[in-house]
Design a protein around this motif. Structure first.
Motif, PDB file in Angstrom:
ATOM      1  N   LYS A   1      41.529 -19.646 102.955  1.00 49.96           N
ATOM      2  CA  LYS A   1      42.791 -20.176 102.854  1.00 49.96           C
ATOM      3  C   LYS A   1      43.212 -21.644 102.991  1.00 49.96           C
ATOM      4  N   LYS A   2      42.021 -22.579 102.592  1.00 52.07           N
ATOM      5  CA  LYS A   2      42.106 -23.923 102.451  1.00 52.07           C
ATOM      6  C   LYS A   2      41.447 -24.517 100.943  1.00 52.07           C
ATOM      7  N   TYR A   3      40.076 -23.808 100.974  1.00 52.78           N
ATOM      8  CA  TYR A   3      39.718 -24.274  99.439  1.00 52.78           C
ATOM      9  C   TYR A   3      38.287 -23.453  99.128  1.00 52.78           C
ATOM     10  N   PHE A   4      38.347 -23.513  97.710  1.00 55.49           N
ATOM     11  CA  PHE A   4      37.012 -22.997  97.274  1.00 55.49           C
ATOM     12  C   PHE A   4      36.334 -24.020  96.145  1.00 55.49           C
ATOM     13  N   VAL A   5      35.134 -23.797  96.024  1.00 56.18           N
ATOM     14  CA  VAL A   5      34.564 -24.681  94.998  1.00 56.18           C
ATOM     15  C   VAL A   5      33.744 -23.534  93.910  1.00 56.18           C
ATOM     16  N   ASP A   6      33.957 -23.811  92.432  1.00 59.14           N
ATOM     17  CA  ASP A   6      33.030 -23.343  91.418  1.00 59.14           C
ATOM     18  C   ASP A   6      32.287 -24.050  90.932  1.00 59.14           C
ATOM     19  N   GLU A   7      30.965 -23.942  90.579  1.00 54.76           N
ATOM     20  CA  GLU A   7      30.196 -24.728  89.991  1.00 54.76           C
ATOM     21  C   GLU A   7      29.420 -24.043  88.692  1.00 54.76           C
ATOM     22  N   GLN A   8      29.533 -24.586  87.712  1.00 56.53           N
ATOM     23  CA  GLN A   8      28.716 -24.029  86.417  1.00 56.53           C
ATOM     24  C   GLN A   8      27.261 -23.924  86.566  1.00 56.53           C
TER      25      GLN A   8
END
Length: 156
Positions: A81-88
């Motif tokens: 509920k704060k953040y997420f990161v996606d990386e290729q």
């Protein structure tokens, strides 16, 4: 390698729980991606699947001239509920690092996207970014803003 930054912010008139539930489901990404990209999640996930660190998501996309491409991203960081990161991990970019931040505000959620990306091929990539990639990426996020408003309403 030249990297570029796109930052977008949007207030959404839903609760933090609702926002997190929607954006942390990989299958919902297709709902906020332009139709002309022919975006399809090819990973074997269900509507109940939620993102977690280490999750691999595969897609088919047609970002340019209807040419189909495979794309793979990894969810590298998640703070509930704060953040997420996606990386290729595989795809059209030399670098793709996309942060999704969420913050509860009065009567809604403030969402911030920070996208760092780079195009391969040195000077040719810089030229391609200036001529069409930057505009295409901005167009995707413009579409996303409108799609989110269509799904959840306009924050007042």
């Amino acid at each position: 390698m030249k990297t570029y930054l796109l930052k977008r912010e949007q207030n959404i008139p839903i609760s933090l729980d609702e926002a997190w539930d929607f954006f942390s489901s990989p299958l919902n990404l297709a709902k906020i991606t332009p139709n002309d990209m022919k975006f399809v999640v090819t990973s074997d996930y269900t509507a109940d699947t939620k993102m977690y660190a280490g999750m691999i998501i595969t897609y088919k996309i047609s970002p340019l001239l209807g040419i189909k491409m495979d794309w793979m991203t990894e969810i590298t960081h998640v703070d509930d509920k704060k953040y997420f990161v996606d990386e290729q991990r595989f795809g059209p970019y030399a670098l793709w690092h996309h942060q999704h931040h969420f913050k509860a505000i009065e009567d809604g959620v403030h969402m911030t996207d920070l996208l760092h990306y780079a195009i391969p091929y040195g000077p040719i990539g810089r030229f391609a970014n200036a001529v069409f990639v930057k505009g295409k990426v901005e167009g995707i996020f413009d579409y996303r803003t409108k799609a989110i408003e269509g799904l959840f309403g306009v924050y007042k």
